[in-house]
Structure formats: C-alpha cells, structure tokens
Design a protein around this motif. Structure first.
Motif, PDB file in Angstrom:
ATOM      1  N   LEU A   1       0.819  -1.214   0.000  1.00  0.00           N
ATOM      2  CA  LEU A   1       0.000   0.000   0.000  1.00  0.00           C
ATOM      3  C   LEU A   1       0.855   1.268   0.000  1.00  0.00           C
ATOM      4  CD1 LEU A   1      -2.568  -1.144   2.732  1.00  0.00           C
ATOM      5  CD2 LEU A   1      -2.986  -1.021   0.276  1.00  0.00           C
ATOM      6  N   ARG A   2       2.140   1.112  -0.208  1.00  0.00           N
ATOM      7  CA  ARG A   2       3.055   2.250  -0.081  1.00  0.00           C
ATOM      8  C   ARG A   2       2.710   3.384  -1.053  1.00  0.00           C
ATOM      9  NH1 ARG A   2       7.597   3.198   2.542  1.00  0.00           N
ATOM     10  NH2 ARG A   2       9.059   4.746   1.747  1.00  0.00           N
ATOM     11  N   GLY A   3       2.507   3.062  -2.326  1.00  0.00           N
ATOM     12  CA  GLY A   3       2.201   4.084  -3.311  1.00  0.00           C
ATOM     13  C   GLY A   3       0.919   4.829  -2.996  1.00  0.00           C
ATOM     14  N   GLU A   4      -0.103   4.090  -2.607  1.00  0.00           N
ATOM     15  CA  GLU A   4      -1.386   4.700  -2.262  1.00  0.00           C
ATOM     16  C   GLU A   4      -1.247   5.578  -1.022  1.00  0.00           C
ATOM     17  OE1 GLU A   4      -6.068   3.235  -1.816  1.00  0.00           O
ATOM     18  OE2 GLU A   4      -4.458   1.763  -2.147  1.00  0.00           O
ATOM     19  N   ALA A   5      -0.473   5.092  -0.047  1.00  0.00           N
ATOM     20  CA  ALA A   5      -0.256   5.869   1.182  1.00  0.00           C
ATOM     21  C   ALA A   5       0.463   7.177   0.879  1.00  0.00           C
ATOM     22  CB  ALA A   5       0.542   5.044   2.183  1.00  0.00           C
ATOM     23  N   MET A   6       1.445   7.129  -0.010  1.00  0.00           N
ATOM     24  CA  MET A   6       2.189   8.339  -0.356  1.00  0.00           C
ATOM     25  C   MET A   6       1.294   9.343  -1.078  1.00  0.00           C
ATOM     26  SD  MET A   6       5.911   6.750  -1.445  1.00  0.00           S
ATOM     27  CE  MET A   6       6.784   8.300  -1.515  1.00  0.00           C
ATOM     28  N   PHE A   7       0.359   8.846  -1.882  1.00  0.00           N
ATOM     29  CA  PHE A   7      -0.569   9.761  -2.559  1.00  0.00           C
ATOM     30  C   PHE A   7      -1.501  10.430  -1.554  1.00  0.00           C
ATOM     31  CE2 PHE A   7      -4.870  10.471  -4.173  1.00  0.00           C
ATOM     32  CZ  PHE A   7      -4.605  11.518  -5.053  1.00  0.00           C
TER      33      PHE A   7
ATOM     34  N   LYS B   1       9.072  10.141  -7.584  1.00  0.00           N
ATOM     35  CA  LYS B   1      10.340   9.398  -7.663  1.00  0.00           C
ATOM     36  C   LYS B   1      10.130   7.906  -7.439  1.00  0.00           C
ATOM     37  CE  LYS B   1      14.982   9.172  -5.652  1.00  0.00           C
ATOM     38  NZ  LYS B   1      15.915   9.727  -4.623  1.00  0.00           N
ATOM     39  N   SER B   2       9.288   7.574  -6.439  1.00  0.00           N
ATOM     40  CA  SER B   2       9.086   6.165  -6.082  1.00  0.00           C
ATOM     41  C   SER B   2       8.084   5.464  -6.995  1.00  0.00           C
ATOM     42  CB  SER B   2       8.611   6.051  -4.630  1.00  0.00           C
ATOM     43  OG  SER B   2       9.564   6.580  -3.740  1.00  0.00           O
ATOM     44  N   PHE B   3       7.064   6.222  -7.435  1.00  0.00           N
ATOM     45  CA  PHE B   3       5.994   5.607  -8.233  1.00  0.00           C
ATOM     46  C   PHE B   3       5.630   6.511  -9.427  1.00  0.00           C
ATOM     47  CE2 PHE B   3       5.577   4.053  -3.897  1.00  0.00           C
ATOM     48  CZ  PHE B   3       5.494   2.674  -4.085  1.00  0.00           C
ATOM     49  N   PRO B   4       6.550   6.636 -10.375  1.00  0.00           N
ATOM     50  CA  PRO B   4       6.305   7.532 -11.510  1.00  0.00           C
ATOM     51  C   PRO B   4       5.108   7.131 -12.363  1.00  0.00           C
ATOM     52  CG  PRO B   4       8.233   6.146 -11.917  1.00  0.00           C
ATOM     53  CD  PRO B   4       7.856   5.945 -10.489  1.00  0.00           C
ATOM     54  N   ASN B   5       4.742   5.852 -12.319  1.00  0.00           N
ATOM     55  CA  ASN B   5       3.612   5.371 -13.113  1.00  0.00           C
ATOM     56  C   ASN B   5       2.380   5.080 -12.253  1.00  0.00           C
ATOM     57  OD1 ASN B   5       5.187   5.360 -15.539  1.00  0.00           O
ATOM     58  ND2 ASN B   5       6.163   3.471 -14.811  1.00  0.00           N
ATOM     59  N   SER B   6       2.325   5.717 -11.104  1.00  0.00           N
ATOM     60  CA  SER B   6       1.194   5.503 -10.195  1.00  0.00           C
ATOM     61  C   SER B   6      -0.131   5.862 -10.862  1.00  0.00           C
ATOM     62  CB  SER B   6       1.379   6.351  -8.930  1.00  0.00           C
ATOM     63  OG  SER B   6       0.189   6.377  -8.162  1.00  0.00           O
TER      64      SER B   6
END
Length: 265
Positions: free
Chosen positions: A197-203, A237-242
């Motif tokens: 869930l890291r990408g979603e959490a960062m958003f 940087k971490s999820f450019p294609n999020s």
C-alpha cells in the motif's frame, strides 16, 4: 439386495450410536477413553470431544494424559473451537515439550490464533497474538515442515495490521484532520516499509498535505506548500507510473502556483 444393505447400514449406525450413548453415560473412565479414541480415529470429532471433555481432568498425571490432551485439543480445532484448541495446544507444548506431537501442537496453537483474528477494521489484539505465536513457532522450529504455511499466514496477518493503520490515516484525511493524517501516513510508511500500500499511502499523504497547505493562513502557508511539494516529489520518484499521478500532477501544479506568490513578494 439393496434393501438388505440399507438395513445393515442402519443397524450398524444404531449400534454405533448406542455404544456412544452408553460410553457417554458410563462411570467407567477407561470405557470413555476407548470410545473417544475409536471416534477420534474415525474422525468423529464432535462425539470424541464430548467424551474427552469428561475424561480430560481425570487423566492428569497419568500415562495416557499426553494422548488425551492432544486429542482433546485436536478435536476442538477440528470443530472450530479455536480459543479452546489453542489453549490446550499451548498447554500441551508446555507440559510435553519433547513429545513427537509438540511441533504439530505448536503450529496448530498458532493457527488457532490466526483463525480468531478478526477483519482488519476491528480491534487487532488476536492478530498481534497470532503473529507472536507464529514468531515463537518459527524460532523454535526453523526447519519445520509447516514453515511455508506459517510464513503465508504471517503475511496475511501482517497485511491486516497494515490495512488497519492505512485506513486510520486515510480516515483522518477524509474528516479533514490533515495534520493527523500526514503524521499517521508518515508513521505508516516507517512502520511498514515493504507494504503493498506504499504508493497509495504516499498519494493520500500528499492529498492531506496539499489540502493543509492550500487552506492555511499566510503565516503557515509557504512552509506547508514546500512540505506538500516534497511529498509530491517523493511520490513521483518512487511511483512515476502511479494510477494517482494525474491527480498528483494537478496538485503539484497548484502548489507551485501558490508558492510562486511568495517568491515574487
């Protein structure tokens, strides 16, 4: 011919039931033990457990106690009485650590805690207990044949804790307590660095920081705009294609537009 087989089947069934009822009412502990064992071996868990419930206290300190204790815990497990089964499996491993059944008992005790773990939205006391039990099991039996299954169950339990923490942080964002949301998401990302869930959490951390910055008074706004842009940069940087990048780009554009008013003045 078929009728004869049917009658024979009914006769055997009635005899079996009458034998069980007789053993259940009997004062003879050895008779109960014998019938409980037969039913256990026939995988008649409920009936075997009823007899074992009666005789378990009577076999304490006797040679048969090890077998009775394990059978009782196993029957409880099979009928999905996991609180009772885990309690007795734990007791079994404490009393009989050298038993050939100790490893299986330790694994099934932990698995009972796993089954008692509730959905992520509820209090996670049992989930934490299950994780602790599996950790103890893995430490004690690092080469166990149950290791792969134990690791898979631990992964499920870990995700419940991740999901619980994630939803709490997200809820803060939804009720517009943006500072609490940012703090909760920061804690979440530190506590669960490998979470799916890291990408979603960062958003959603960016979303909370964006709203906090845009709605801030002038004295606090510049710093909060910079913080929000920092969160955007981390996400990109971490999820450019999020899947969230289109919304994130729009937030970043507005954040920089707002920030430019401070640099001009």
């Amino acid at each position: 011919m078929k009728q004869g087989i049917y009658i024979l089947f009914i006769a055997i069934l009635l005899t079996s039931c009458s034998d069980f009822q007789r053993a259940l009412k009997s004062e003879d502990v050895s008779e109960k033990f014998k019938m409980a064992t037969e039913l256990y071996e026939a995988e008649k868990w409920t009936k075997s457990k009823r007899l074992l419930d009666q005789i378990l206290p009577k076999y304490r300190g006797k040679p048969q106690a090890e077998k009775v204790t394990f059978m009782h815990a196993y029957c409880s497990y099979q009928v999905k009485d996991y609180y009772i089964s885990s309690y007795h499996f734990d007791k079994f491993t404490d009393i009989y650590p050298q038993s050939e059944k100790a490893e299986e008992a330790a694994f099934l005790a932990a698995k009972g805690y796993y089954y008692n773990s509730p959905v992520y939205s509820k209090e996670q006391k049992e989930t934490i207990e299950a994780l602790e039990k599996f950790q103890l099991f893995v430490n004690q039996y690092p080469n166990s044949k149950y290791l792969a299954e134990a690791n898979a169950l631990v992964k499920e339990l870990d995700f419940k804790l991740e999901k619980k923490a994630f939803e709490i942080a997200k809820q803060y964002d939804q009720i517009r307590d943006y500072k609490a949301s940012i703090k909760s998401f920061n804690n979440f990302l530190l506590e669960f660095p490998g979470t799916s869930l890291r990408g979603e959490a960062m958003f959603y951390r960016l979303d909370a920081a964006y709203n906090l910055a845009i709605l801030s008074i002038d004295q606090l706004k510049e710093e909060r705009l910079n913080n929000a842009i920092g969160y955007f940069n981390s996400l990109k940087k971490s999820f450019p294609n999020s899947e969230f990048m289109e919304d994130a780009d729009k937030m970043n554009e507005e954040l920089n537009k707002e920030l430019s008013t401070f640099t001009k003045s």
